[in-house]
Write a protein that holds these residues in place. Structure first.
Motif, PDB file in Angstrom:
ATOM      1  N   ILE A  96     -16.180 -25.301  -0.819  1.00  0.00           N
ATOM      2  CA  ILE A  96     -15.185 -24.899   0.310  1.00  0.00           C
ATOM      3  C   ILE A  96     -14.261 -26.106   0.735  1.00  0.00           C
ATOM      4  CG2 ILE A  96     -14.836 -23.749   2.370  1.00  0.00           C
ATOM      5  CD1 ILE A  96     -17.402 -22.176   2.089  1.00  0.00           C
ATOM      6  N   ALA A  97     -13.143 -26.111   0.286  1.00  0.00           N
ATOM      7  CA  ALA A  97     -12.218 -27.222   0.564  1.00  0.00           C
ATOM      8  C   ALA A  97     -11.086 -26.654   1.465  1.00  0.00           C
ATOM      9  CB  ALA A  97     -11.520 -27.834  -0.533  1.00  0.00           C
ATOM     10  N   HIS A  98     -11.317 -26.640   2.795  1.00  0.00           N
ATOM     11  CA  HIS A  98     -10.317 -26.322   3.761  1.00  0.00           C
ATOM     12  C   HIS A  98      -8.954 -26.773   3.582  1.00  0.00           C
ATOM     13  CE1 HIS A  98      -8.395 -24.061   6.872  1.00  0.00           C
ATOM     14  NE2 HIS A  98      -8.396 -25.086   7.813  1.00  0.00           N
ATOM     15  N   ASN A  99      -8.916 -28.103   3.505  1.00  0.00           N
ATOM     16  CA  ASN A  99      -7.825 -29.151   3.665  1.00  0.00           C
ATOM     17  C   ASN A  99      -6.959 -28.463   2.168  1.00  0.00           C
ATOM     18  OD1 ASN A  99      -8.263 -30.083   6.074  1.00  0.00           O
ATOM     19  ND2 ASN A  99      -9.209 -32.053   5.044  1.00  0.00           N
ATOM     20  N   ASP A 100      -7.522 -28.280   1.413  1.00  0.00           N
ATOM     21  CA  ASP A 100      -6.850 -27.775  -0.025  1.00  0.00           C
ATOM     22  C   ASP A 100      -6.725 -26.377  -0.161  1.00  0.00           C
ATOM     23  OD1 ASP A 100      -7.272 -30.489  -0.767  1.00  0.00           O
ATOM     24  OD2 ASP A 100      -9.099 -29.974  -2.120  1.00  0.00           O
ATOM     25  N   GLY A 101      -7.102 -25.508   0.783  1.00  0.00           N
ATOM     26  CA  GLY A 101      -6.924 -23.845   1.081  1.00  0.00           C
ATOM     27  C   GLY A 101      -7.539 -23.449  -0.189  1.00  0.00           C
ATOM     28  N   THR A 102      -8.693 -23.879  -0.457  1.00  0.00           N
ATOM     29  CA  THR A 102      -9.208 -23.410  -1.806  1.00  0.00           C
ATOM     30  C   THR A 102     -10.878 -23.389  -1.555  1.00  0.00           C
ATOM     31  OG1 THR A 102      -7.786 -24.708  -3.056  1.00  0.00           O
ATOM     32  CG2 THR A 102      -9.780 -23.632  -4.216  1.00  0.00           C
ATOM     33  N   ALA A 103     -11.265 -21.889  -2.071  1.00  0.00           N
ATOM     34  CA  ALA A 103     -12.891 -22.069  -2.171  1.00  0.00           C
ATOM     35  C   ALA A 103     -13.175 -21.550  -3.294  1.00  0.00           C
ATOM     36  CB  ALA A 103     -13.385 -21.090  -1.022  1.00  0.00           C
ATOM     37  N   VAL A 104     -14.248 -22.185  -3.950  1.00  0.00           N
ATOM     38  CA  VAL A 104     -14.627 -21.706  -5.376  1.00  0.00           C
ATOM     39  C   VAL A 104     -16.027 -21.167  -5.645  1.00  0.00           C
ATOM     40  CG1 VAL A 104     -15.120 -22.596  -7.822  1.00  0.00           C
ATOM     41  CG2 VAL A 104     -13.111 -23.390  -6.348  1.00  0.00           C
ATOM     42  N   LEU A 105     -16.598 -19.914  -6.337  1.00  0.00           N
ATOM     43  CA  LEU A 105     -17.778 -19.659  -6.317  1.00  0.00           C
ATOM     44  C   LEU A 105     -18.080 -19.419  -7.789  1.00  0.00           C
ATOM     45  CD1 LEU A 105     -20.352 -18.702  -5.149  1.00  0.00           C
ATOM     46  CD2 LEU A 105     -19.346 -16.286  -5.261  1.00  0.00           C
ATOM     47  N   GLU A 106     -19.021 -20.215  -8.557  1.00  0.00           N
ATOM     48  CA  GLU A 106     -19.125 -20.347  -9.784  1.00  0.00           C
ATOM     49  C   GLU A 106     -20.421 -19.387  -9.994  1.00  0.00           C
ATOM     50  OE1 GLU A 106     -19.394 -24.332 -11.138  1.00  0.00           O
ATOM     51  OE2 GLU A 106     -17.138 -24.488 -11.106  1.00  0.00           O
ATOM     52  N   VAL A 132      -3.882 -10.504   4.700  1.00  0.00           N
ATOM     53  CA  VAL A 132      -4.478 -10.440   6.292  1.00  0.00           C
ATOM     54  C   VAL A 132      -3.287 -10.341   6.972  1.00  0.00           C
ATOM     55  CG1 VAL A 132      -5.658 -11.610   7.911  1.00  0.00           C
ATOM     56  CG2 VAL A 132      -6.346 -11.875   5.411  1.00  0.00           C
ATOM     57  N   ALA A 133      -3.118  -9.181   7.702  1.00  0.00           N
ATOM     58  CA  ALA A 133      -1.821  -8.873   8.449  1.00  0.00           C
ATOM     59  C   ALA A 133      -2.562  -9.404   9.895  1.00  0.00           C
ATOM     60  CB  ALA A 133      -1.650  -7.369   8.638  1.00  0.00           C
ATOM     61  N   ILE A 134      -1.747 -10.631  10.343  1.00  0.00           N
ATOM     62  CA  ILE A 134      -2.276 -11.074  11.516  1.00  0.00           C
ATOM     63  C   ILE A 134      -1.158 -10.577  12.719  1.00  0.00           C
ATOM     64  CG2 ILE A 134      -2.248 -13.516  12.843  1.00  0.00           C
ATOM     65  CD1 ILE A 134      -2.717 -14.655   9.921  1.00  0.00           C
ATOM     66  N   ASP A 135      -2.004 -10.130  13.802  1.00  0.00           N
ATOM     67  CA  ASP A 135      -1.172  -9.700  14.966  1.00  0.00           C
ATOM     68  C   ASP A 135      -0.100  -8.740  14.831  1.00  0.00           C
ATOM     69  OD1 ASP A 135      -0.493  -9.511  17.542  1.00  0.00           O
ATOM     70  OD2 ASP A 135       0.595 -11.421  17.668  1.00  0.00           O
ATOM     71  N   GLY A 136      -0.755  -7.965  13.775  1.00  0.00           N
ATOM     72  CA  GLY A 136       0.358  -6.603  13.484  1.00  0.00           C
ATOM     73  C   GLY A 136       1.037  -6.695  12.184  1.00  0.00           C
ATOM     74  N   GLY A 137       1.223  -8.008  11.717  1.00  0.00           N
ATOM     75  CA  GLY A 137       1.905  -8.575  10.477  1.00  0.00           C
ATOM     76  C   GLY A 137       3.528  -9.031  10.837  1.00  0.00           C
ATOM     77  N   GLY A 138       3.956  -9.315   9.830  1.00  0.00           N
ATOM     78  CA  GLY A 138       5.403  -9.862  10.000  1.00  0.00           C
ATOM     79  C   GLY A 138       5.780 -10.685   8.770  1.00  0.00           C
ATOM     80  N   ASP A 139       6.454 -11.808   8.899  1.00  0.00           N
ATOM     81  CA  ASP A 139       7.049 -12.320   7.532  1.00  0.00           C
ATOM     82  C   ASP A 139       5.627 -12.762   6.998  1.00  0.00           C
ATOM     83  OD1 ASP A 139       9.460 -11.944   8.381  1.00  0.00           O
ATOM     84  OD2 ASP A 139       9.576 -13.840   9.345  1.00  0.00           O
ATOM     85  N   GLU A 140       6.143 -13.093   5.578  1.00  0.00           N
ATOM     86  CA  GLU A 140       4.796 -13.645   4.844  1.00  0.00           C
ATOM     87  C   GLU A 140       4.624 -15.142   4.963  1.00  0.00           C
ATOM     88  OE1 GLU A 140       4.004 -13.919   0.062  1.00  0.00           O
ATOM     89  OE2 GLU A 140       5.756 -13.247   0.730  1.00  0.00           O
ATOM     90  N   ALA A 141       3.410 -15.346   5.254  1.00  0.00           N
ATOM     91  CA  ALA A 141       3.216 -16.881   5.424  1.00  0.00           C
ATOM     92  C   ALA A 141       3.624 -17.922   4.312  1.00  0.00           C
ATOM     93  CB  ALA A 141       1.617 -17.026   5.302  1.00  0.00           C
ATOM     94  N   PRO A 142       4.126 -18.822   4.679  1.00  0.00           N
ATOM     95  CA  PRO A 142       4.925 -19.762   3.668  1.00  0.00           C
ATOM     96  C   PRO A 142       3.720 -20.255   2.476  1.00  0.00           C
ATOM     97  CG  PRO A 142       5.350 -20.481   5.803  1.00  0.00           C
ATOM     98  CD  PRO A 142       3.952 -19.516   5.946  1.00  0.00           C
ATOM     99  N   ALA A 143       4.171 -20.508   1.292  1.00  0.00           N
ATOM    100  CA  ALA A 143       3.452 -20.875   0.096  1.00  0.00           C
ATOM    101  C   ALA A 143       2.629 -22.196   0.441  1.00  0.00           C
ATOM    102  CB  ALA A 143       4.440 -21.048  -1.101  1.00  0.00           C
ATOM    103  N   PHE A 144       1.624 -22.628   0.026  1.00  0.00           N
ATOM    104  CA  PHE A 144       0.856 -23.746   0.045  1.00  0.00           C
ATOM    105  C   PHE A 144       0.705 -24.266  -1.256  1.00  0.00           C
ATOM    106  CE2 PHE A 144      -2.930 -26.406   0.392  1.00  0.00           C
ATOM    107  CZ  PHE A 144      -2.434 -27.078   1.515  1.00  0.00           C
ATOM    108  N   ASP A 145       1.007 -25.798  -1.542  1.00  0.00           N
ATOM    109  CA  ASP A 145       0.813 -26.391  -2.603  1.00  0.00           C
ATOM    110  C   ASP A 145      -0.682 -26.799  -2.883  1.00  0.00           C
ATOM    111  OD1 ASP A 145       1.022 -27.784  -5.013  1.00  0.00           O
ATOM    112  OD2 ASP A 145       2.170 -29.450  -4.196  1.00  0.00           O
ATOM    113  N   HIS A 146      -1.454 -25.781  -3.836  1.00  0.00           N
ATOM    114  CA  HIS A 146      -2.939 -26.102  -3.937  1.00  0.00           C
ATOM    115  C   HIS A 146      -3.270 -27.167  -4.769  1.00  0.00           C
ATOM    116  CE1 HIS A 146      -2.536 -22.014  -1.967  1.00  0.00           C
ATOM    117  NE2 HIS A 146      -3.577 -22.434  -1.230  1.00  0.00           N
ATOM    118  N   PRO A 147      -3.884 -28.009  -4.735  1.00  0.00           N
ATOM    119  CA  PRO A 147      -4.515 -29.057  -5.968  1.00  0.00           C
ATOM    120  C   PRO A 147      -5.225 -28.504  -6.991  1.00  0.00           C
ATOM    121  CG  PRO A 147      -5.109 -29.964  -3.733  1.00  0.00           C
ATOM    122  CD  PRO A 147      -4.834 -28.408  -3.370  1.00  0.00           C
ATOM    123  N   ASP A 148      -5.412 -28.723  -7.863  1.00  0.00           N
ATOM    124  CA  ASP A 148      -6.188 -28.138  -8.811  1.00  0.00           C
ATOM    125  C   ASP A 148      -7.462 -27.717  -8.662  1.00  0.00           C
ATOM    126  OD1 ASP A 148      -7.412 -27.322 -11.376  1.00  0.00           O
ATOM    127  OD2 ASP A 148      -6.809 -29.202 -12.568  1.00  0.00           O
TER     128      ASP A 148
END
Length: 289
Positions: free
Chosen positions: A118-128, A186-202
């Motif tokens: 689980i790498a929160h700063n990378d916005g990534t979780a992996v389960l093998e 995940v519709a946060i607080d009733g939803g709205g605009d799409e959250a911005p894209a995030f540049d995830h590392p490999d």
């Protein structure tokens, strides 16, 4: 017919037979490759959330069940290992826990080994996950994993996505199987605009650690396991190797084509070549007359 004519006729016949044999081998190889590719292309897996859209408030913690469905590979070959990759925008969400589901437990009884990162700063979780030993692999429809997700306290009304697009699975021969995925929203607080894209590392660069004390249950109620029954399993043991039960079909002379079909292609080509050779001899005799 003069001796010179006979020699030319015999040489022409041998050339035709050699050309026909080469043509037969090329035809069988190409048809077999095309058939195997077409069949393999029809075998896929699907990874998706049990609920596509989940309503949540800022600061709330939710769970997301991830489901997988697959009939395995060609000839009923099961899946040996799965890597679930969940990616998100860390400014809106945080995956705090990942637990495996019973998907890989389907089929012949075996142990399932799991590792995660689980790498929160990378916005990534992996389960093998992998079957040990793989036995006949797993197929079916069941829960693959459960994610625990926390919504950021200061997240604005928006729709944040958890993507599974980087996930992968391998069959018994360590051959990857294509995965079609659907992300969770995940519709946060009733939803709205799409959250911005995030540049995830490999995600392959993340170091995983074994999952300790991971408790699992059997297949979910209503799930469909496609593993063969006891009679089918007994009938299929002839093709198993001695290293973990991996099955291999050695009955076909050419992959994708049965032995009778391949033989008929070769025989038919040789018969045509002989007919051409006979025709050459007749024409040579006619030229002499």
């Amino acid at each position: 017919m003069s001796p010179a004519t006979e020699r030319r006729t015999a040489a022409a016949g041998r050339s035709l037979l050699l050309g026909a044999a080469v043509l037969a081998l090329l035809t069988v190889s190409l048809l077999g490759l095309a058939a195997e590719t077409a069949v393999a292309g029809d075998r896929t897996a699907a990874v998706f959330p049990s609920t596509q859209t989940i309503d949540a408030e800022p600061g709330e913690e939710i769970t997301v069940d991830v489901v997988m469905q697959s009939d395995g590979g060609y000839g009923g070959e099961g899946i040996e290992s799965i890597t679930l990759v969940a990616q998100y925008n860390p400014e809106y969400l945080e995956i705090t826990d990942v637990k495996r589901g019973p998907w890989l437990e389907q089929g012949a009884e075996t142990d399932v080994r799991a590792e995660r990162a689980i790498a929160h700063n990378d916005g990534t979780a992996v389960l093998e996950q992998r079957r040990d030993p793989p036995a006949d692999g797993a197929t079916g429809n069941a829960r693959l994993a459960t994610l625990t997700v926390a919504v950021a306290e200061d997240a604005p009304p928006s729709e944040a996505t958890i993507s599974f697009a980087e996930s992968r699975a391998e069959l018994l021969r360590e051959m990857p199987i294509p995965i079609f995925d659907m992300g969770a929203t995940v519709a946060i607080d009733g939803g709205g605009d799409e959250a911005p894209a995030f540049d995830h590392p490999d995600p392959d660069g993340l170091e995983t650690t074994p999952v300790a004390g991971d408790e699992t249950t059997g297949a979910e109620p209503g799930s469909e396991s496609e593993s063969p029954g006891e009679d089918d399993a007994a009938a299929e043991t002839d093709g198993e190797s001695g290293d973990g039960g991996t099955k291999r079909d050695d009955g076909d002379a050419v992959p994708g084509l049965s032995t009778p079909v391949a033989a008929w292609i070769v025989v038919g080509t040789v018969l045509v070549a002989r007919r051409l050779r006979d025709g050459t001899g007749v024409r040579a005799g006619s030229d002499r007359d």
